[in-house]
Design a protein around this motif. Sequence first.
Motif, mmCIF file in Angstrom:
data_model
loop_
_atom_site.group_PDB
_atom_site.id
_atom_site.type_symbol
_atom_site.label_atom_id
_atom_site.label_comp_id
_atom_site.label_asym_id
_atom_site.label_seq_id
_atom_site.Cartn_x
_atom_site.Cartn_y
_atom_site.Cartn_z
ATOM 1 N N GLN A 89 0.841 -1.287 -0.271
ATOM 2 C CA GLN A 89 0.054 -0.069 0.051
ATOM 3 C C GLN A 89 0.861 1.291 -0.025
ATOM 4 N N VAL A 90 0.666 2.220 -0.958
ATOM 5 C CA VAL A 90 1.389 3.373 -1.092
ATOM 6 C C VAL A 90 0.592 4.621 -0.940
ATOM 7 N N GLY A 91 1.213 5.847 -0.912
ATOM 8 C CA GLY A 91 0.524 7.105 -0.941
ATOM 9 C C GLY A 91 0.253 7.445 -2.222
ATOM 10 N N ASP A 92 1.165 7.398 -3.235
ATOM 11 C CA ASP A 92 0.939 7.868 -4.468
ATOM 12 C C ASP A 92 1.918 6.901 -5.522
ATOM 13 N N ILE A 93 0.876 6.556 -6.403
ATOM 14 C CA ILE A 93 1.219 5.657 -7.524
ATOM 15 C C ILE A 93 2.600 5.989 -8.302
ATOM 16 N N THR A 96 5.894 6.429 -6.238
ATOM 17 C CA THR A 96 6.455 4.937 -6.207
ATOM 18 C C THR A 96 6.885 4.111 -7.243
ATOM 19 N N ASP A 122 -9.776 2.428 -5.112
ATOM 20 C CA ASP A 122 -8.585 2.417 -5.062
ATOM 21 C C ASP A 122 -8.014 2.500 -6.618
ATOM 22 N N GLY A 148 6.494 1.289 0.730
ATOM 23 C CA GLY A 148 5.199 1.446 1.266
ATOM 24 C C GLY A 148 5.026 0.482 2.327
ATOM 25 N N TYR A 232 -0.747 -0.571 -4.249
ATOM 26 C CA TYR A 232 -2.172 -0.478 -4.073
ATOM 27 C C TYR A 232 -2.419 0.769 -3.389
ATOM 28 N N LYS A 233 -3.131 1.552 -3.898
ATOM 29 C CA LYS A 233 -3.579 3.060 -3.216
ATOM 30 C C LYS A 233 -5.066 2.997 -3.025
ATOM 31 N N LYS A 235 -8.703 5.001 -1.961
ATOM 32 C CA LYS A 235 -9.118 6.435 -2.423
ATOM 33 C C LYS A 235 -10.034 6.559 -1.072
#
Length: 296
Positions: A89-93, A96, A122, A148, A232-233, A235
């Motif tokens: 899981q990341v904050g900015d695709i 990253t 997401d 992440g 994965y991010k 929303k």
Amino acid sequence: MKNIILLLSGLVLINCSKSGGEKYEVKADLMEVIPEDKASAASVPVPPPLSISEKLLPDENRVNKDVYTPKKTDTISKKIIKNGDMKIQVGDIKKTQNQVNEIIKKNKAYIQKEEFQNTDMDDNLTLIIRVPHKNFDALINSFSDGVGSVLSKNISSNDVTEEYTDVAIKLANKKIYLEKYRDMLKTAATTKDMLEIQENIRELEDEIDVAEGRLRFIDDRVNYSTLNLNLYKEKVRSSATSKIGFGSRFIDSLTEGWNSFVSFLLGMVSLWPLFLLIPIIIILWKKWKSRKKDKN
């Protein structure tokens, strides 16, 4: 006179006994003339000729030197296939992804497949990465630290040394028999033998191609490990954490309501042929009803 008769009778008996002895001796001599080897050979049946495939089989009384068997000095290095699955899981695709590309380049890996999905809930970026076997662990550690939050990780190792050795030995033996069949084809005496040998050669060539393809596939999976990486991010849309203010969302709601009203009007307009037909149907129905009253 009696003496003469007795003398003649004795001479006749002596001659008869001599002639009988000679006949017996002749028969004995004839029996001795027949050799024992020929007599025994005549009673043994002649074996049928061997077929093409039977000619290649080794004798039971000798070691088959044409078939390859592994020696104690033959050693095949371990064949281990490594695979992995990671979900982070990341904050900015996009940010990253740039970081991931640097890690991939550093470990001499490459991206085999890339897939991106953007939904209301997401964002998902899925990468299939092929990395040299010796750099697999370093790649996993690089993704686990600093990229992440690791949601899941699954690493597996599969030892295929036994399968690889078995296929390699069978392949070597098939190549030996292929050369023997090719040599037999040069000296084939009949058309039947030629056709049988050619069919065996064709089958062996097909089996050799399959075995070589299997070895190449195993070598590829051993030399380059596979990692399925999912970035994965999520929303976040709740009012407590959303950065969108109430005024912006109120304007968005008005806009959506207006758009829905416009869509309804346009839908009604699209039904104008039906609105024209309804008055015509009513007029015709009234005329028909009035005529029916006049007749009554």
